[in-house]
Design a protein around this motif. Structure first.
Motif: not given
Length: 352
Positions: A135, A140-141, A302, A304
């Protein structure tokens, strides 16, 4: 010849997986180009923590059968043969193996060893610490929450409020995971309040720290990283399966999961995943090897970051060596490169 201490077994639930990885690595050292260069010294840690070398370790390595022993009160008396080892190749999966503990011991022994040091290993092992670091790095997670065993086992007055908070923050389905286990041990996919409560209680039996992640409808892809200060990323692989998620049984039962290498992805997505894998590796100050796992949401584009594994499975069919094989680095050459990287990092540390 360079004497390589192949360290396997260990005090974790992934003991048997370690035996399979060690056998594959030992075989790679017998291949042309390596057999003239290296002498492998197997060192086996049984489930009670005693260290074995010589015929005992060789037998476990060859048979793949754990040694059943009682707790040895003198288990910290290491075999004398260990002093001959030039470089260590630990292939200990899970707690007490890839979490910085063994890495700290080998660092104190002042010998080179394959893989990440104490920092990268410990942060990479703990999913909460890992996610915090990622983070901070802007990777991105999926949405997640971290909770403790004390919160889960706090009693009927507090536990319902914890579940309320989780439901207010995350949408079902979600995944409940012990923070410090590998191979999907203790993980559950939940869709209801009752399943959430049961999964939290189960995860708390494995670990003091628990992470809950919001589920996404995504493809699961992985990238292997190799190197020290200038790491390289492999081609991308994809895992497909029919089970609810990539659990322990699916991972280690032949035929239940398919590894597609290379994954059929747009070029820009492949490049982005490779760049993110290297950034994750560098964020943790990892070294030698890591496998970085991602979710790719095809509908939105996206990507992640799921997790990093600083000491991934190393069987002949494991994703990490297969990814590098598809990238042009066959298994025997890969183990040679890892030993060389371990020696280089050690020499750089001495110079520093």
């Amino acid at each position: 010849m360079i004497k390589v201490g192949l360290l396997f077994g260990g005090c974790s639930g992934e003991h048997e997986v370690s035996l399979v990885s060690a056998k594959a690595i030992a075989s790679a050292f017998t291949q042309a180009g390596n057999i003239e260069k290296y002498q492998v010294i197997p060192v086996y840690i049984d489930k009670q923590g005693s260290w074995h070398s010589g015929e005992t370790a060789q037998q476990v390595l060859e048979t793949g059968q754990p040694l059943e022993t009682a707790v040895n009160p003198n288990r910290w008396q290491f075999p004398a043969q260990l002093s001959q080892i030039d470089v260590w190749f630990p292939i200990l999966h899970g707690p007490n193996g890839e979490d910085g503990t063994v890495q700290g011991l080998l660092t104190l022994m002042q010998v080179p060893y394959v893989g990440s040091g104490v920092l990268g290993s410990s942060v990479g092992m703990d999913k909460i610490a890992m996610k915090t670091a990622f983070t901070e790095a802007g990777l991105p997670q999926v949405k997640y929450m971290a909770v403790s065993r004390s919160q889960v086992w706090s009693g009927p007055c507090v536990f319902p409020k914890l579940c309320d908070e989780i439901e207010d923050t995350l949408e079902y389905p979600c995944f409940v995971k012990p923070a410090n286990l590998g191979s999907s041990v203790g993980i559950a996919k939940v869709r209801t309040r009752q399943e959430l409560e049961n999964a939290l209680d189960n995860a708390a039996s494995y670990d003091r720290r628990i992470v809950i992640e919001e589920g996404v409808n995504a493809r699961e892809v992985e990238c292997a990283v190799l190197g020290n200060d200038y790491p390289k990323a492999s081609v991308i692989g994809e895992i497909t399966f029919d089970s609810e998620f990539y659990d322990y049984e699916t991972k280690y039962t032949e035929g239940l999961a398919q590894l597609n290498i290379p994954a059929q992805l747009p070029d820009e997505v492949t490049t982005q995943i490779q760049e993110m894998a290297v950034k994750a590796f560098q964020t943790l100050d990892a070294s030698g090897l890591s496998r970085v796992d991602f979710f790719y949401v095809e509908a939105t584009g996206e990507i992640f970051l799921n997790e990093i594994n600083t000491l991934p499975g190393f069987t002949s069919t494991s994703m990490y060596p297969r990814l590098w094989g598809a990238t042009g680095v066959p298994f025997p050459e890969l183990v040679d490169k890892l030993v060389t990287l371990a020696q280089e990092r050690y020499q750089e540390g001495e110079a520093g």
